[in-house]
Design a protein around this motif. Sequence first.
Motif, PDB file in Angstrom:
ATOM      1  N   MET A  21      -2.875   6.750 -12.714  1.00  0.00           N
ATOM      2  CA  MET A  21      -2.103   7.018 -11.498  1.00  0.00           C
ATOM      3  C   MET A  21      -1.846   5.712 -10.743  1.00  0.00           C
ATOM      4  O   MET A  21      -0.734   5.474 -10.260  1.00  0.00           O
ATOM      5  N   THR A  22      -2.859   4.880 -10.645  1.00  0.00           N
ATOM      6  CA  THR A  22      -2.731   3.614  -9.932  1.00  0.00           C
ATOM      7  C   THR A  22      -1.778   2.673 -10.655  1.00  0.00           C
ATOM      8  O   THR A  22      -0.950   2.003 -10.024  1.00  0.00           O
ATOM      9  N   VAL A  23      -1.864   2.624 -11.965  1.00  0.00           N
ATOM     10  CA  VAL A  23      -0.953   1.767 -12.728  1.00  0.00           C
ATOM     11  C   VAL A  23       0.487   2.249 -12.555  1.00  0.00           C
ATOM     12  O   VAL A  23       1.402   1.437 -12.365  1.00  0.00           O
ATOM     13  N   ALA A  24       0.707   3.558 -12.593  1.00  0.00           N
ATOM     14  CA  ALA A  24       2.064   4.093 -12.384  1.00  0.00           C
ATOM     15  C   ALA A  24       2.588   3.671 -11.009  1.00  0.00           C
ATOM     16  O   ALA A  24       3.716   3.186 -10.882  1.00  0.00           O
ATOM     17  N   TYR A  25       1.772   3.846  -9.983  1.00  0.00           N
ATOM     18  CA  TYR A  25       2.137   3.432  -8.622  1.00  0.00           C
ATOM     19  C   TYR A  25       2.460   1.931  -8.605  1.00  0.00           C
ATOM     20  O   TYR A  25       3.471   1.503  -8.049  1.00  0.00           O
ATOM     21  N   THR A  26       1.600   1.149  -9.209  1.00  0.00           N
ATOM     22  CA  THR A  26       1.737  -0.306  -9.162  1.00  0.00           C
ATOM     23  C   THR A  26       2.971  -0.786  -9.917  1.00  0.00           C
ATOM     24  O   THR A  26       3.633  -1.737  -9.487  1.00  0.00           O
ATOM     25  N   ILE A  27       3.290  -0.155 -11.025  1.00  0.00           N
ATOM     26  CA  ILE A  27       4.515  -0.514 -11.753  1.00  0.00           C
ATOM     27  C   ILE A  27       5.726  -0.353 -10.839  1.00  0.00           C
ATOM     28  O   ILE A  27       6.573  -1.245 -10.743  1.00  0.00           O
ATOM     29  N   LEU A  28       5.795   0.772 -10.155  1.00  0.00           N
ATOM     30  CA  LEU A  28       6.944   1.019  -9.273  1.00  0.00           C
ATOM     31  C   LEU A  28       6.941   0.062  -8.079  1.00  0.00           C
ATOM     32  O   LEU A  28       7.977  -0.482  -7.702  1.00  0.00           O
ATOM     33  N   ARG A  29       5.782  -0.148  -7.502  1.00  0.00           N
ATOM     34  CA  ARG A  29       5.678  -1.064  -6.346  1.00  0.00           C
ATOM     35  C   ARG A  29       6.057  -2.478  -6.753  1.00  0.00           C
ATOM     36  O   ARG A  29       6.802  -3.167  -6.057  1.00  0.00           O
ATOM     37  N   HIS A  30       5.562  -2.905  -7.895  1.00  0.00           N
ATOM     38  CA  HIS A  30       5.840  -4.245  -8.407  1.00  0.00           C
ATOM     39  C   HIS A  30       7.336  -4.448  -8.661  1.00  0.00           C
ATOM     40  O   HIS A  30       7.850  -5.558  -8.525  1.00  0.00           O
ATOM     41  N   ASN A  31       8.013  -3.367  -8.994  1.00  0.00           N
ATOM     42  CA  ASN A  31       9.446  -3.442  -9.289  1.00  0.00           C
ATOM     43  C   ASN A  31      10.323  -3.147  -8.080  1.00  0.00           C
ATOM     44  O   ASN A  31      11.499  -2.839  -8.233  1.00  0.00           O
ATOM     45  N   GLY A  32       9.754  -3.256  -6.888  1.00  0.00           N
ATOM     46  CA  GLY A  32      10.554  -3.227  -5.679  1.00  0.00           C
ATOM     47  C   GLY A  32      10.605  -1.926  -4.910  1.00  0.00           C
ATOM     48  O   GLY A  32      11.234  -1.860  -3.851  1.00  0.00           O
ATOM     49  N   LEU A  33       9.977  -0.879  -5.410  1.00  0.00           N
ATOM     50  CA  LEU A  33       9.981   0.382  -4.674  1.00  0.00           C
ATOM     51  C   LEU A  33       9.133   0.219  -3.418  1.00  0.00           C
ATOM     52  O   LEU A  33       7.992  -0.241  -3.488  1.00  0.00           O
ATOM     53  N   GLU A  34       9.716   0.575  -2.286  1.00  0.00           N
ATOM     54  CA  GLU A  34       9.010   0.418  -1.015  1.00  0.00           C
ATOM     55  C   GLU A  34       8.120   1.634  -0.767  1.00  0.00           C
ATOM     56  O   GLU A  34       8.513   2.601  -0.115  1.00  0.00           O
ATOM     57  N   GLY A  47       3.750   2.646  -0.090  1.00  0.00           N
ATOM     58  CA  GLY A  47       2.493   2.094   0.389  1.00  0.00           C
ATOM     59  C   GLY A  47       1.334   3.014   0.065  1.00  0.00           C
ATOM     60  O   GLY A  47       1.483   4.040  -0.613  1.00  0.00           O
ATOM     61  N   LYS A  48       0.204   2.645   0.595  1.00  0.00           N
ATOM     62  CA  LYS A  48      -1.031   3.375   0.332  1.00  0.00           C
ATOM     63  C   LYS A  48      -0.909   4.862   0.670  1.00  0.00           C
ATOM     64  O   LYS A  48      -1.390   5.716  -0.072  1.00  0.00           O
ATOM     65  N   MET A  49      -0.239   5.180   1.774  1.00  0.00           N
ATOM     66  CA  MET A  49      -0.134   6.589   2.174  1.00  0.00           C
ATOM     67  C   MET A  49       0.724   7.388   1.210  1.00  0.00           C
ATOM     68  O   MET A  49       0.527   8.605   1.087  1.00  0.00           O
ATOM     69  N   ASP A  50       1.640   6.745   0.515  1.00  0.00           N
ATOM     70  CA  ASP A  50       2.396   7.449  -0.529  1.00  0.00           C
ATOM     71  C   ASP A  50       1.443   7.852  -1.666  1.00  0.00           C
ATOM     72  O   ASP A  50       1.577   8.927  -2.239  1.00  0.00           O
ATOM     73  N   PHE A  51       0.515   6.984  -1.974  1.00  0.00           N
ATOM     74  CA  PHE A  51      -0.439   7.257  -3.056  1.00  0.00           C
ATOM     75  C   PHE A  51      -1.434   8.327  -2.643  1.00  0.00           C
ATOM     76  O   PHE A  51      -1.641   9.295  -3.376  1.00  0.00           O
ATOM     77  N   VAL A  52      -2.061   8.169  -1.472  1.00  0.00           N
ATOM     78  CA  VAL A  52      -3.109   9.123  -1.068  1.00  0.00           C
ATOM     79  C   VAL A  52      -2.548  10.362  -0.416  1.00  0.00           C
ATOM     80  O   VAL A  52      -3.210  11.405  -0.359  1.00  0.00           O
ATOM     81  N   GLY A  53      -1.339  10.289   0.118  1.00  0.00           N
ATOM     82  CA  GLY A  53      -0.714  11.465   0.744  1.00  0.00           C
ATOM     83  C   GLY A  53      -1.175  11.674   2.173  1.00  0.00           C
ATOM     84  O   GLY A  53      -2.035  10.960   2.685  1.00  0.00           O
ATOM     85  N   ASN A  54      -0.569  12.670   2.784  1.00  0.00           N
ATOM     86  CA  ASN A  54      -0.938  13.016   4.155  1.00  0.00           C
ATOM     87  C   ASN A  54      -2.189  13.880   4.166  1.00  0.00           C
ATOM     88  O   ASN A  54      -2.416  14.657   3.252  1.00  0.00           O
TER      89      ASN A  54
END
Length: 168
Positions: free
Chosen positions: A145-158, A160-167
């Motif tokens: 899950m973290t690698v998927a998030y990081t791939i997108l973040r690294h490629n310019g998707l704006e 943050g942490k709250m997107d990963f952990v949610g509300n």
Amino acid sequence: MPMTIYQASIPVFIRMLENLSLILDKAVVHAEAKKIDPSVFIEARLAPDMYPLNRQIQIATDVVKACAARLAGIEIPSYEDTEITFPELQTRIAKTIAFLQSVSAEQINGSETRTVTLKLHDKATEFLGQNYLFNFVFPNFYFHMTVAYTILRHNGLEIGKMDFVGNY
């Protein structure tokens, strides 16, 4: 009342997969706004020897559906691992969530001491259910899950942490 193995697993998996689905929605919007071919994101990887985004998502969903099935003592659903678009990945996530929702607390609870046998690298490895969940499933699930998030973040998707952990 103590927390059950069901409470520690299924709702957590569902929440994180829902968060991942929302992140993928943002990736689609970002790709459209920036006129980037979505396959650029789906095929992206953090290092040459790491899996691309689509495989990270496939593995994350495989880990949790297998966990739910093994702890419940039922057959593991088989997915073909052919997803190469955002809609296909969203379908896989939705299918996994639906499967997780179909597994009841009664099926999972009490599996803390059930023996779970995995074939890893051509060798059988045995876990007790609780150790399988906490020491194998969670680390693997969160890694992918973290690698998927990081791939997108690294490629310019704006995102943050709250997107990963949610509300909360």
